[in-house]
Write an enzyme that holds these catalytic residues in place. Sequence first.
Site, mmCIF file in Angstrom:
data_model
loop_
_atom_site.group_PDB
_atom_site.id
_atom_site.type_symbol
_atom_site.label_atom_id
_atom_site.label_comp_id
_atom_site.label_asym_id
_atom_site.label_seq_id
_atom_site.Cartn_x
_atom_site.Cartn_y
_atom_site.Cartn_z
ATOM 1 N N ASP A 190 43.016 81.571 12.982
ATOM 2 C CA ASP A 190 41.758 81.180 13.824
ATOM 3 C C ASP A 190 41.581 80.593 14.984
ATOM 4 O OD1 ASP A 190 42.178 79.238 12.117
ATOM 5 O OD2 ASP A 190 39.791 78.536 11.686
ATOM 6 N N HIS A 201 38.104 83.580 5.049
ATOM 7 C CA HIS A 201 39.323 83.500 3.822
ATOM 8 C C HIS A 201 38.569 83.261 2.776
ATOM 9 C CE1 HIS A 201 39.970 79.374 4.024
ATOM 10 N NE2 HIS A 201 40.765 79.275 5.237
ATOM 11 N N ASP A 220 40.396 71.245 13.488
ATOM 12 C CA ASP A 220 39.463 71.504 12.432
ATOM 13 C C ASP A 220 38.739 70.238 11.752
ATOM 14 O OD1 ASP A 220 39.740 74.508 11.914
ATOM 15 O OD2 ASP A 220 41.538 74.022 10.591
ATOM 16 N N HIS A 242 46.843 73.788 15.914
ATOM 17 C CA HIS A 242 47.272 74.266 14.559
ATOM 18 C C HIS A 242 47.395 75.703 14.531
ATOM 19 C CE1 HIS A 242 45.847 74.606 10.517
ATOM 20 N NE2 HIS A 242 44.462 75.169 10.743
ATOM 21 N N GLU A 296 47.078 77.876 12.260
ATOM 22 C CA GLU A 296 46.054 78.936 11.423
ATOM 23 C C GLU A 296 45.551 79.560 12.716
ATOM 24 O OE1 GLU A 296 43.154 77.276 8.606
ATOM 25 O OE2 GLU A 296 43.293 79.075 7.351
ATOM 26 N N HIS A 321 35.662 74.289 15.487
ATOM 27 C CA HIS A 321 34.629 74.991 14.876
ATOM 28 C C HIS A 321 33.296 74.246 14.947
ATOM 29 C CE1 HIS A 321 37.327 77.721 12.788
ATOM 30 N NE2 HIS A 321 37.775 76.594 12.388
ATOM 31 N N TYR A 333 31.898 72.367 5.288
ATOM 32 C CA TYR A 333 33.312 72.732 5.707
ATOM 33 C C TYR A 333 34.299 71.675 5.060
ATOM 34 C CZ TYR A 333 36.744 73.722 9.121
ATOM 35 O OH TYR A 333 38.164 73.897 9.470
HETATM 36 FE FE LIG Z 1 42.618 75.491 9.805
HETATM 37 FE FE LIG Z 2 39.863 76.540 11.738
#
Ligand SMILES: [Fe+2]
Ligand SMILES: [Fe+2]
Length: 387
Positions: A82, A24, A164, A78, A80, A223, A192
Amino acid sequence: MNKKVVKPGIYSVGVVDWNLRSFHGYSIHKGTTYNAYLIMDEKIALIDTVKAPFAEELLDRISAIVDPAKIDYVISNHVEMDHSGSIPAVMNAAKNAELITSAPNGIKGLTAHYGADYPYREVKAGDTISLGKRTLTFIGTPMLHWPDNMITYCPEEKILFSNDAFGQHYTSNYIFDDEIDLPTALYDAQGYYANILMPFGSQVKKAISAVEGLDIEIIAPSHGILWRSHWKDIVEKYRQFSGEETEDTALVIYDTMWHSTEKMARRVAEGFDKRGTKVLLYDLSVCDLSDIMTEMVTARYVAVGCPTLDNQITPRTGALLTYMKGLGPKGKKGFAFGSYGWGGQSIDIVNKELLAIGVEIVLDPMKIKYIPSKEQLEEIENKVASI
Ligand SMILES: [Fe+2]
Ligand SMILES: [Fe+2]
Protein backbone atom coordinates in the site's frame (compact mmCIF):
# COMPACT_ATOMS: atom_id res chain seq x y z
CA MET A 1 -4.85 19.73 -8.73
CA ASN A 2 -5.33 21.29 -5.33
CA LYS A 3 -1.97 21.31 -3.53
CA LYS A 4 -2.22 19.97 0.02
CA VAL A 5 0.27 21.97 2.06
CA VAL A 6 1.47 20.38 5.29
CA LYS A 7 3.87 23.25 5.97
CA PRO A 8 5.46 25.67 3.49
CA GLY A 9 7.53 23.53 1.13
CA ILE A 10 6.06 20.25 2.38
CA TYR A 11 3.11 18.72 0.54
CA SER A 12 0.81 15.78 1.01
CA VAL A 13 0.78 14.16 -2.44
CA GLY A 14 -0.89 10.83 -1.64
CA VAL A 15 -4.29 9.64 -2.80
CA VAL A 16 -7.71 8.87 -1.34
CA ASP A 17 -9.02 5.35 -2.02
CA TRP A 18 -12.63 6.27 -1.28
CA ASN A 19 -14.30 2.96 -2.01
CA LEU A 20 -11.99 0.37 -0.47
CA ARG A 21 -14.02 -1.82 1.89
CA SER A 22 -11.59 -4.67 2.54
CA PHE A 23 -8.01 -3.98 3.54
CA HIS A 24 -6.39 -7.39 3.04
CA GLY A 25 -9.42 -8.93 4.70
CA TYR A 26 -9.90 -6.35 7.44
CA SER A 27 -13.21 -4.74 6.63
CA ILE A 28 -13.34 -0.96 6.68
CA HIS A 29 -16.25 1.37 6.19
CA LYS A 30 -14.93 4.63 4.78
CA GLY A 31 -12.12 3.65 2.43
CA THR A 32 -8.59 4.78 3.22
CA THR A 33 -5.81 7.03 2.05
CA TYR A 34 -2.24 6.25 1.05
CA ASN A 35 -0.29 9.27 2.20
CA ALA A 36 2.96 10.31 0.57
CA TYR A 37 4.87 13.49 1.33
CA LEU A 38 7.00 15.69 -0.90
CA ILE A 39 9.63 17.89 0.71
CA MET A 40 10.97 20.72 -1.46
CA ASP A 41 14.45 21.76 -0.40
CA GLU A 42 17.88 21.98 -2.06
CA LYS A 43 17.37 18.26 -2.37
CA ILE A 44 13.85 17.00 -3.04
CA ALA A 45 12.56 14.02 -1.07
CA LEU A 46 9.45 11.90 -1.49
CA ILE A 47 8.43 9.98 1.62
CA ASP A 48 6.56 6.79 0.71
CA THR A 49 4.46 6.15 -2.37
CA VAL A 50 0.92 4.81 -2.87
CA LYS A 51 -0.79 1.58 -3.87
CA ALA A 52 0.13 0.65 -7.46
CA PRO A 53 -3.21 1.44 -9.19
CA PHE A 54 -2.87 5.05 -8.01
CA ALA A 55 0.68 5.63 -9.31
CA GLU A 56 -0.46 7.96 -12.09
CA GLU A 57 -2.42 10.14 -9.67
CA LEU A 58 0.57 10.31 -7.34
CA LEU A 59 2.82 11.43 -10.20
CA ASP A 60 0.19 13.99 -11.29
CA ARG A 61 0.06 15.41 -7.76
CA ILE A 62 3.86 15.61 -7.64
CA SER A 63 3.98 17.16 -11.13
CA ALA A 64 1.64 19.94 -9.98
CA ILE A 65 4.49 20.98 -7.65
CA VAL A 66 7.69 19.86 -9.35
CA ASP A 67 8.91 17.71 -12.22
CA PRO A 68 9.23 14.19 -10.69
CA ALA A 69 12.55 13.84 -12.54
CA LYS A 70 14.00 16.30 -10.01
CA ILE A 71 13.35 14.08 -6.98
CA ASP A 72 16.65 13.20 -5.25
CA TYR A 73 15.46 10.78 -2.58
CA VAL A 74 12.56 8.35 -2.45
CA ILE A 75 12.21 7.15 1.14
CA SER A 76 10.47 3.86 1.75
CA ASN A 77 9.45 3.71 5.40
CA HIS A 78 7.65 0.39 4.87
CA VAL A 79 7.77 -2.32 2.21
CA GLU A 80 4.06 -3.24 2.36
CA MET A 81 2.53 -2.62 -1.05
CA ASP A 82 0.00 0.00 0.00
CA HIS A 83 3.05 2.28 0.41
CA SER A 84 5.62 0.80 -1.94
CA GLY A 85 3.40 -0.24 -4.85
CA SER A 86 4.20 2.85 -6.90
CA ILE A 87 7.97 2.68 -6.37
CA PRO A 88 8.56 1.26 -9.89
CA ALA A 89 6.54 4.10 -11.49
CA VAL A 90 8.17 6.77 -9.31
CA MET A 91 11.70 5.46 -9.85
CA ASN A 92 10.99 5.35 -13.58
CA ALA A 93 10.05 9.02 -13.47
CA ALA A 94 12.77 10.03 -10.99
CA LYS A 95 15.76 8.67 -12.84
CA ASN A 96 18.36 10.22 -10.54
CA ALA A 97 16.73 9.42 -7.22
CA GLU A 98 18.24 7.20 -4.58
CA LEU A 99 15.81 4.74 -2.98
CA ILE A 100 16.27 4.90 0.77
CA THR A 101 15.20 1.97 2.91
CA SER A 102 16.03 0.37 6.24
CA ALA A 103 18.92 -2.06 6.72
CA PRO A 104 18.69 -5.01 6.59
CA ASN A 105 14.99 -5.77 6.20
CA GLY A 106 13.87 -2.89 3.98
CA ILE A 107 16.36 -3.77 1.28
CA LYS A 108 15.45 -7.45 1.53
CA GLY A 109 11.76 -6.66 1.20
CA LEU A 110 12.03 -4.15 -1.63
CA THR A 111 14.42 -6.40 -3.57
CA ALA A 112 11.97 -9.30 -3.23
CA HIS A 113 9.10 -7.15 -4.45
CA TYR A 114 10.71 -4.98 -7.13
CA GLY A 115 14.15 -6.41 -7.95
CA ALA A 116 17.70 -5.42 -7.11
CA ASP A 117 18.34 -2.94 -9.88
CA TYR A 118 17.34 0.28 -8.13
CA PRO A 119 19.95 2.65 -6.63
CA TYR A 120 19.23 1.56 -3.08
CA ARG A 121 20.71 3.31 -0.06
CA GLU A 122 20.33 1.51 3.22
CA VAL A 123 19.94 3.47 6.44
CA LYS A 124 20.08 2.38 10.05
CA ALA A 125 18.30 3.79 13.07
CA GLY A 126 19.78 7.21 13.87
CA ASP A 127 21.12 7.86 10.36
CA THR A 128 20.44 11.28 8.94
CA ILE A 129 20.36 12.81 5.47
CA SER A 130 20.53 16.51 4.76
CA LEU A 131 18.13 18.06 2.26
CA GLY A 132 19.70 21.52 2.63
CA LYS A 133 17.76 23.56 5.18
CA ARG A 134 16.16 20.43 6.56
CA THR A 135 17.41 17.07 7.71
CA LEU A 136 15.66 13.73 7.93
CA THR A 137 16.44 11.25 10.71
CA PHE A 138 15.41 7.62 10.54
CA ILE A 139 14.03 5.81 13.55
CA GLY A 140 13.71 2.03 13.49
CA THR A 141 10.28 0.63 14.37
CA PRO A 142 10.79 -3.05 13.45
CA MET A 143 7.66 -5.22 13.61
CA LEU A 144 5.43 -2.19 13.72
CA HIS A 145 4.13 -4.04 11.87
CA TRP A 146 6.63 -5.59 9.40
CA PRO A 147 10.33 -6.32 10.04
CA ASP A 148 11.44 -3.42 7.84
CA ASN A 149 9.39 -0.61 9.36
CA MET A 150 11.00 2.72 10.11
CA ILE A 151 9.68 6.22 10.66
CA THR A 152 11.23 9.48 9.49
CA TYR A 153 11.60 12.63 11.56
CA CYS A 154 12.31 16.14 10.35
CA PRO A 155 13.59 18.15 13.38
CA GLU A 156 13.57 21.57 11.68
CA GLU A 157 9.86 21.19 10.84
CA LYS A 158 9.00 19.10 13.92
CA ILE A 159 7.17 16.60 11.73
CA LEU A 160 7.17 12.87 12.37
CA PHE A 161 6.37 10.84 9.26
CA SER A 162 5.10 7.85 11.20
CA ASN A 163 3.96 5.54 8.39
CA ASP A 164 1.34 3.02 9.62
CA ALA A 165 1.71 4.05 13.28
CA PHE A 166 -1.05 6.49 14.32
CA GLY A 167 -2.86 5.88 11.00
CA GLN A 168 -6.57 5.42 10.42
CA HIS A 169 -8.73 4.21 7.56
CA TYR A 170 -10.45 7.58 7.39
CA THR A 171 -11.12 9.40 4.17
CA SER A 172 -11.45 13.10 3.57
CA ASN A 173 -10.36 15.70 1.08
CA TYR A 174 -9.08 17.61 4.11
CA ILE A 175 -5.80 16.49 5.61
CA PHE A 176 -5.68 17.74 9.22
CA ASP A 177 -7.30 16.51 12.43
CA ASP A 178 -8.72 19.97 13.18
CA GLU A 179 -10.58 20.07 9.85
CA ILE A 180 -12.60 16.89 10.30
CA ASP A 181 -14.73 14.97 12.81
CA LEU A 182 -12.13 14.21 15.50
CA PRO A 183 -13.99 11.52 17.54
CA THR A 184 -14.61 9.53 14.35
CA ALA A 185 -10.96 9.74 13.36
CA LEU A 186 -9.85 8.66 16.84
CA TYR A 187 -12.28 5.72 16.71
CA ASP A 188 -10.98 4.76 13.27
CA ALA A 189 -7.47 4.91 14.70
CA GLN A 190 -8.64 2.43 17.36
CA GLY A 191 -9.98 0.19 14.58
CA TYR A 192 -6.66 0.43 12.78
CA TYR A 193 -4.75 -0.39 15.96
CA ALA A 194 -7.08 -3.33 16.70
CA ASN A 195 -6.89 -4.99 13.33
CA ILE A 196 -3.29 -4.21 12.35
CA LEU A 197 -1.14 -3.34 15.35
CA MET A 198 -2.67 -5.21 18.29
CA PRO A 199 -0.19 -8.12 18.14
CA PHE A 200 2.72 -5.69 18.45
CA GLY A 201 1.98 -3.90 21.73
CA SER A 202 5.56 -4.07 23.00
CA GLN A 203 6.87 -2.51 19.78
CA VAL A 204 4.19 0.18 20.07
CA LYS A 205 5.45 0.99 23.58
CA LYS A 206 8.98 1.40 22.20
CA ALA A 207 7.69 3.68 19.45
CA ILE A 208 5.86 5.81 22.00
CA SER A 209 9.11 6.17 23.98
CA ALA A 210 10.89 7.26 20.81
CA VAL A 211 8.15 9.79 20.04
CA GLU A 212 8.27 11.19 23.58
CA GLY A 213 11.87 12.23 23.04
CA LEU A 214 11.05 14.29 19.96
CA ASP A 215 9.92 17.86 19.56
CA ILE A 216 6.71 17.43 17.56
CA GLU A 217 4.20 19.71 15.89
CA ILE A 218 2.72 17.28 13.39
CA ILE A 219 2.46 13.50 13.19
CA ALA A 220 1.98 12.60 9.53
CA PRO A 221 0.95 8.95 9.17
CA SER A 222 0.60 6.97 5.96
CA HIS A 223 -3.18 6.48 6.32
CA GLY A 224 -5.88 8.99 7.12
CA ILE A 225 -5.60 12.47 8.52
CA LEU A 226 -2.51 14.17 9.93
CA TRP A 227 -2.41 14.87 13.66
CA ARG A 228 -1.68 18.58 14.19
CA SER A 229 -3.91 20.04 16.90
CA HIS A 230 -4.50 16.70 18.60
CA TRP A 231 -1.30 14.70 18.15
CA LYS A 232 -1.01 14.26 21.91
CA ASP A 233 -4.48 12.66 21.94
CA ILE A 234 -3.49 9.93 19.52
CA VAL A 235 -0.24 9.23 21.36
CA GLU A 236 -2.24 8.97 24.58
CA LYS A 237 -4.68 6.58 22.88
CA TYR A 238 -1.78 4.41 21.74
CA ARG A 239 -0.43 4.42 25.29
CA GLN A 240 -3.81 3.14 26.50
CA PHE A 241 -4.15 0.52 23.75
CA SER A 242 -0.63 -0.87 24.15
CA GLY A 243 -0.79 -0.67 27.94
CA GLU A 244 -3.75 -3.05 27.85
CA GLU A 245 -5.80 -0.71 30.01
CA THR A 246 -9.38 -1.92 29.86
CA GLU A 247 -12.72 -0.26 30.47
CA ASP A 248 -15.71 -1.76 32.26
CA THR A 249 -17.17 -3.04 29.01
CA ALA A 250 -18.35 -6.54 28.08
CA LEU A 251 -18.57 -7.98 24.60
CA VAL A 252 -21.14 -10.78 24.38
CA ILE A 253 -20.49 -12.52 21.08
CA TYR A 254 -22.54 -15.48 19.91
CA ASP A 255 -23.62 -17.69 17.08
CA THR A 256 -26.96 -19.48 17.22
CA MET A 257 -28.88 -22.14 15.30
CA TRP A 258 -32.39 -22.24 16.82
CA HIS A 259 -32.08 -19.20 19.13
CA SER A 260 -31.25 -21.07 22.36
CA THR A 261 -27.68 -19.71 22.51
CA GLU A 262 -29.11 -16.34 21.55
CA LYS A 263 -31.48 -16.48 24.55
CA MET A 264 -28.51 -17.30 26.77
CA ALA A 265 -26.49 -14.45 25.23
CA ARG A 266 -29.24 -11.95 25.97
CA ARG A 267 -29.32 -13.03 29.61
CA VAL A 268 -25.52 -12.92 29.82
CA ALA A 269 -25.84 -9.33 28.63
CA GLU A 270 -28.53 -8.70 31.27
CA GLY A 271 -26.17 -10.03 33.93
CA PHE A 272 -23.45 -7.58 32.89
CA ASP A 273 -26.05 -4.80 32.81
CA LYS A 274 -27.09 -5.66 36.36
CA ARG A 275 -23.53 -5.15 37.56
CA GLY A 276 -23.35 -1.77 35.81
CA THR A 277 -21.05 -2.85 33.01
CA LYS A 278 -21.41 -1.44 29.50
CA VAL A 279 -22.54 -4.27 27.19
CA LEU A 280 -22.21 -4.79 23.46
CA LEU A 281 -24.03 -7.81 21.98
CA TYR A 282 -22.83 -9.28 18.67
CA ASP A 283 -24.57 -11.92 16.55
CA LEU A 284 -21.80 -13.45 14.45
CA SER A 285 -24.21 -14.12 11.57
CA VAL A 286 -24.55 -10.40 10.91
CA CYS A 287 -21.72 -8.63 12.73
CA ASP A 288 -18.29 -7.91 11.42
CA LEU A 289 -15.18 -9.38 13.05
CA SER A 290 -13.15 -6.23 12.43
CA ASP A 291 -15.76 -4.11 14.24
CA ILE A 292 -15.79 -6.57 17.15
CA MET A 293 -11.99 -6.40 17.42
CA THR A 294 -12.12 -2.59 17.44
CA GLU A 295 -14.18 -2.77 20.63
CA MET A 296 -12.03 -5.56 22.04
CA VAL A 297 -9.01 -3.23 22.32
CA THR A 298 -10.55 -1.57 25.36
CA ALA A 299 -13.16 -4.10 26.56
CA ARG A 300 -12.52 -5.96 29.84
CA TYR A 301 -14.92 -8.92 29.35
CA VAL A 302 -15.42 -11.25 26.41
CA ALA A 303 -18.19 -13.86 26.62
CA VAL A 304 -18.46 -16.21 23.64
CA GLY A 305 -21.56 -18.32 23.00
CA CYS A 306 -21.67 -21.17 20.52
CA PRO A 307 -24.07 -24.06 19.93
CA THR A 308 -22.70 -27.49 19.11
CA LEU A 309 -22.77 -28.31 15.41
CA ASP A 310 -21.59 -31.79 14.35
CA ASN A 311 -19.60 -32.13 17.59
CA GLN A 312 -17.75 -28.90 16.80
CA ILE A 313 -18.03 -25.15 17.14
CA THR A 314 -19.76 -23.33 14.28
CA PRO A 315 -17.56 -22.04 11.43
CA ARG A 316 -18.36 -18.42 12.33
CA THR A 317 -17.21 -18.98 15.91
CA GLY A 318 -14.07 -20.63 14.53
CA ALA A 319 -13.38 -17.52 12.47
CA LEU A 320 -13.80 -15.28 15.53
CA LEU A 321 -11.50 -17.37 17.72
CA THR A 322 -8.87 -17.71 14.98
CA TYR A 323 -8.85 -13.96 14.41
CA MET A 324 -8.66 -13.33 18.15
CA LYS A 325 -5.80 -15.80 18.53
CA GLY A 326 -3.78 -14.03 15.83
CA LEU A 327 -4.38 -10.53 17.16
CA GLY A 328 -3.87 -11.66 20.76
CA PRO A 329 -5.91 -9.21 22.85
CA LYS A 330 -4.39 -8.88 26.32
CA GLY A 331 -5.85 -8.46 29.78
CA LYS A 332 -9.30 -9.92 29.03
CA LYS A 333 -11.61 -11.84 31.33
CA GLY A 334 -14.24 -14.12 29.86
CA PHE A 335 -16.14 -17.35 29.62
CA ALA A 336 -17.93 -19.70 27.21
CA PHE A 337 -21.59 -20.62 26.98
CA GLY A 338 -23.99 -22.29 24.56
CA SER A 339 -26.76 -24.77 23.96
CA TYR A 340 -26.54 -28.26 22.51
CA GLY A 341 -28.67 -31.25 21.62
CA TRP A 342 -26.55 -34.26 22.51
CA GLY A 343 -22.75 -33.87 22.25
CA GLY A 344 -22.19 -30.41 23.75
CA GLN A 345 -18.51 -30.25 22.78
CA SER A 346 -18.60 -26.69 21.42
CA ILE A 347 -18.75 -24.97 24.79
CA ASP A 348 -15.63 -26.73 26.05
CA ILE A 349 -13.85 -26.04 22.77
CA VAL A 350 -14.61 -22.31 23.10
CA ASN A 351 -13.45 -22.37 26.73
CA LYS A 352 -10.18 -24.03 25.72
CA GLU A 353 -9.62 -21.59 22.89
CA LEU A 354 -10.28 -18.60 25.14
CA LEU A 355 -7.68 -20.00 27.55
CA ALA A 356 -5.22 -20.45 24.67
CA ILE A 357 -5.79 -16.82 23.66
CA GLY A 358 -4.87 -15.79 27.20
CA VAL A 359 -8.32 -14.87 28.44
CA GLU A 360 -8.70 -15.23 32.20
CA ILE A 361 -11.70 -17.53 32.67
CA VAL A 362 -14.02 -16.04 35.27
CA LEU A 363 -16.97 -18.46 34.95
CA ASP A 364 -17.11 -22.18 34.22
CA PRO A 365 -18.54 -23.04 30.81
CA MET A 366 -22.34 -22.74 30.85
CA LYS A 367 -24.09 -25.47 28.80
CA ILE A 368 -27.80 -25.92 28.30
CA LYS A 369 -29.41 -28.90 26.60
CA TYR A 370 -31.88 -27.95 23.84
CA ILE A 371 -33.97 -25.04 25.20
CA PRO A 372 -33.03 -22.95 28.24
CA SER A 373 -35.75 -22.83 30.89
CA LYS A 374 -36.80 -19.64 32.64
CA GLU A 375 -34.95 -20.79 35.77
CA GLN A 376 -31.78 -21.60 33.84
CA LEU A 377 -31.79 -18.18 32.19
CA GLU A 378 -32.30 -16.55 35.58
CA GLU A 379 -29.32 -18.50 36.91
CA ILE A 380 -27.12 -17.39 34.00
CA GLU A 381 -28.01 -13.75 34.60
CA ASN A 382 -27.25 -14.03 38.29
CA LYS A 383 -23.93 -15.80 37.75
CA VAL A 384 -22.77 -13.09 35.36
CA ALA A 385 -24.02 -10.34 37.64
CA SER A 386 -21.90 -11.74 40.47
CA ILE A 387 -18.60 -11.94 38.56
FE1 LIG B 1 1.60 -1.83 6.73
FE1 LIG C 1 -0.25 0.87 5.50
